[in-house]
Design an enzyme around this catalytic site. Structure first.
Site, short mmCIF file in Angstrom:
data_model
loop_
_atom_site.label_atom_id
_atom_site.label_comp_id
_atom_site.label_asym_id
_atom_site.label_seq_id
_atom_site.Cartn_x
_atom_site.Cartn_y
_atom_site.Cartn_z
N CYS A 1 188.79 -7.87 73.34
CA CYS A 1 188.92 -6.42 73.13
C CYS A 1 188.34 -6.01 71.77
O CYS A 1 187.45 -6.69 71.22
CB CYS A 1 190.36 -5.97 73.28
SG CYS A 1 190.53 -4.18 73.58
N ASP B 1 199.10 -4.38 70.37
CA ASP B 1 199.56 -3.00 70.52
C ASP B 1 201.03 -2.89 70.20
O ASP B 1 201.50 -1.86 69.72
CB ASP B 1 199.28 -2.51 71.94
CG ASP B 1 197.79 -2.25 72.11
OD1 ASP B 1 197.06 -3.22 72.35
OD2 ASP B 1 197.38 -1.10 71.92
C1 RUB Z 1 193.11 -1.95 72.30
C2 RUB Z 1 193.75 -3.27 72.03
C3 RUB Z 1 193.71 -3.77 70.61
C4 RUB Z 1 194.99 -3.33 69.89
C5 RUB Z 1 194.92 -3.57 68.39
O1 RUB Z 1 193.38 -1.47 73.60
O2 RUB Z 1 194.34 -3.90 72.88
O3 RUB Z 1 193.65 -5.16 70.57
O4 RUB Z 1 195.22 -1.95 70.10
O5 RUB Z 1 193.92 -2.76 67.81
P1 RUB Z 1 192.77 -0.05 74.06
P2 RUB Z 1 193.98 -2.40 66.23
O6 RUB Z 1 191.29 -0.14 73.92
O7 RUB Z 1 193.22 0.09 75.48
O8 RUB Z 1 193.36 1.02 73.17
O9 RUB Z 1 194.03 -3.72 65.51
O10 RUB Z 1 192.74 -1.63 65.95
O11 RUB Z 1 195.24 -1.63 66.01
#
Ligand code: RUB
Length: 319
Positions: A133, A202
């Site tokens: 991701c 998340d």
């Molecule tokens: C994004 C996702 C990321 C976390 C952490 O999912 O799973 O790994 O949100 O991101 P989506 P960060 O694209 O569905 O929002 O480290 O930027 O908080």
């Protein structure tokens, strides 16, 4: 009764729901900024009625809360700002909200920098890292390692269905990190060629379970089987306070459109399509959770969670 939130809140909520604004940390800072804008608008509208101002802020909080369910950084951001709303006059209230939103965003940025240093220390010169991701917390670790003078390369999973891996690939390329993009199902084959798996989160549950983009748990199990260490980069704003009292984290189910377009749908006909956006990686498959307060084995994250969120999970946006 509350009036409809001002345009900036409605626009931010819409952008979060459609994932124009996405990723747990980015969602949190956008929500805090939207509350600050709401405070400016509400101060004009409420004029000298503090109760109307408060009601308007709660309404904005609810609109933002209802966008996506899984990233706890969103309600944690709303809690941070709305719990600091105080004052007897509208102007005092306005200033307290704007100040809290500012402080929140600054803390978020600082936490990400600090966490990046901790994560970078786990990476050695010449290491190859596999990502899943797009996580700004995870990228902060790689970027800090590069700043430390280490040469790092990356194997980037594209991350179906929305291919956030492309964003990761671009950002790593811009940071001077050589990138190999692979489809998700090729991950196990490439695990033999990487030194670390690095993901974001998340939400993190009280038992150390890591809630992150769908596919993270399978990747973690495969990494364990191949003997590759896997770490989660997650600022403490990702700790989910309600899990302290036994609640589970809601996993967002998204539209089938993301999985099959209307043409494919027509050809295949009547079948079930499901599109969960996140999954839970059990703590035993995660080697470390890297936060701005240092790294933790997943099983010990509960101590930090009690310290930071022990007072529970108030909902200052409730009517
Ligand atoms: C994004 C996702 C990321 C976390 C952490 O999912 O799973 O790994 O949100 O991101 P989506 P960060 O694209 O569905 O929002 O480290 O930027 O908080």
């Amino acid at each position: 009764t509350d009036t409809e939130p001002a345009a900036p809140v409605r626009e931010t909520a819409e952008s979060i729901a459609t994932m124009e604004i996405r990723g747990a940390a980015t969602i949190a800072s956008a929500a805090a900024e939207a509350l600050a804008e709401q405070a400016e608008a509400a101060a004009e509208e409420a004029e000298s009625d503090p109760a109307a101002f408060r009601a308007s802020m709660r309404g904005a909080g609810r609109t933002l809360r209802e966008t996506r369910p899984t990233a706890v950084s969103l309600p944690n951001a709303l809690r941070y700002v709305l719990q600091r709303m105080e004052g007897d006059t509208v102007d005092e209230l306005r200033r307290s909200v704007v100040g809290a939103a500012d402080a929140f965003v600054r803390q978020l940025d600082r936490a990400q920098d600090d966490l990046g240093q901790v994560g970078a220390n786990r990476l050695a010169d010449g290491d190859t890292v596999m990502t899943h991701c797009h996580s700004t917390d995870a990228l902060a670790c790689i970027e800090a390692a590069v700043d430390q003078g280490k040469s790092i390369s990356a194997v980037v999973k594209e991350t179906r269905p929305r291919q956030q891996g492309h964003i990761t690939a671009e950002q790593l390329r811009d940071a001077g990190v050589p990138v190999t993009l692979i489809v998700d199902s090729a991950a196990r084959r490439y695990l033999d060629e990487v030194d670390h798996v690095l993901v974001g989160a998340d939400s993190i549950a009280a038992d150390g379970g890591v809630i992150n983009k769908i596919g993270t748990s399978g990747l973690a199990v495969n990494a364990r089987e191949r003997g590759v260490p896997i770490m989660t980069a997650a600022q403490t704003i990702k700790l989910h306070p309600e899990t302290l009292t036994g609640h589970t984290v809601e996993i967002e189910m998204r539209d089938e459109e993301e999985v099959i377009g209307s043409e494919a749908r027509e050809e295949i006909g009547e079948i079930e399509v499901e599109n969960p956006a996140f999954d839970v990686t059990p703590p035993r498959y995660m080697d470390a959770i890297v936060t701005e307060q240092g790294q933790f084995p997943p099983e010990s994250i509960v101590t930090l969670m009690r310290e930071l969120f022990g007072e529970g999970a108030a909902e200052p946006w409730a009517e």
